[in-house]
Scaffold this motif. Structure first.
Motif, short mmCIF file in Angstrom:
data_model
loop_
_atom_site.label_atom_id
_atom_site.label_comp_id
_atom_site.label_asym_id
_atom_site.label_seq_id
_atom_site.Cartn_x
_atom_site.Cartn_y
_atom_site.Cartn_z
N UNK A 56 -55.57 -13.62 -63.12
CA UNK A 56 -55.61 -12.68 -64.23
C UNK A 56 -55.25 -13.40 -65.52
N UNK A 57 -55.93 -13.03 -66.59
CA UNK A 57 -55.70 -13.66 -67.88
C UNK A 57 -55.77 -12.58 -68.95
N UNK A 58 -54.88 -12.65 -69.91
CA UNK A 58 -54.88 -11.67 -70.99
C UNK A 58 -55.63 -12.25 -72.18
N UNK A 59 -56.62 -11.54 -72.68
CA UNK A 59 -57.41 -11.99 -73.82
C UNK A 59 -56.65 -11.73 -75.12
N UNK A 89 -56.83 -7.32 -73.43
CA UNK A 89 -57.43 -6.88 -72.17
C UNK A 89 -57.05 -7.84 -71.04
N UNK A 90 -56.88 -7.32 -69.84
CA UNK A 90 -56.69 -8.16 -68.66
C UNK A 90 -58.06 -8.43 -68.06
N UNK A 91 -58.39 -9.70 -67.88
CA UNK A 91 -59.67 -10.06 -67.27
C UNK A 91 -59.44 -11.08 -66.16
N UNK A 111 -58.62 -3.88 -62.82
CA UNK A 111 -59.33 -5.13 -63.10
C UNK A 111 -60.31 -5.39 -61.97
N UNK A 112 -61.54 -5.70 -62.31
CA UNK A 112 -62.57 -5.93 -61.29
C UNK A 112 -63.16 -7.33 -61.43
N UNK A 113 -63.83 -7.77 -60.35
CA UNK A 113 -64.52 -9.05 -60.39
C UNK A 113 -65.62 -9.02 -61.44
N UNK A 114 -65.96 -10.16 -62.01
CA UNK A 114 -67.00 -10.22 -63.04
C UNK A 114 -68.35 -10.62 -62.45
#
Length: 107
Positions: free
Chosen positions: A18-21, A25-27, A1-4
């Motif tokens: 972290x949040x799961x869509x 996906x983990x974002x 997971x990387x920064x946006x």
């Protein structure tokens, strides 16, 4: 997971969780900065009735929300306003007493 975003350092303005869509996906979700309560100018206690929001959000709020309908509302707490009123009253009373005593001394 990387920064946006482009900022890649763990600074105060770059806090994430972290949040799961729904797609699984983990974002990274960026967290807003925490805000301090508005403080009384005299005693530094938290002011009740004034929301704790960031300055930009505060600028968008109406005047009714940002203050309390009282003298010094949204700036000083009720206890400090009360003590200011009492202090002013007692000072005026002192002046009256001094004037009366001066008049009696003349007689």
């Amino acid at each position: 997971v990387t920064y946006r975003r482009r900022l890649s350092y763990n600074t105060k303005s770059n806090k994430v969780r972290l949040n799961k869509t729904p797609g699984g996906k983990l974002v990274m979700m960026y967290a807003k900065k925490k805000t301090g309560m508005t403080k009384c100018g005299d005693c530094k206690r938290d002011l009740r009735g004034v929301p704790a929001v960031r300055p930009t959000k505060l600028a968008g709020l109406s005047r009714r929300v940002k203050s309390v309908s009282r003298a010094y509302g949204g700036s000083k707490c009720s206890g400090c306003v009360r003590s200011r009123i009492i202090r002013a009253f007692l000072i005026e009373e002192q002046k009256v007493v001094a004037r009366v005593l001066k008049a009696q001394a003349k007689k």
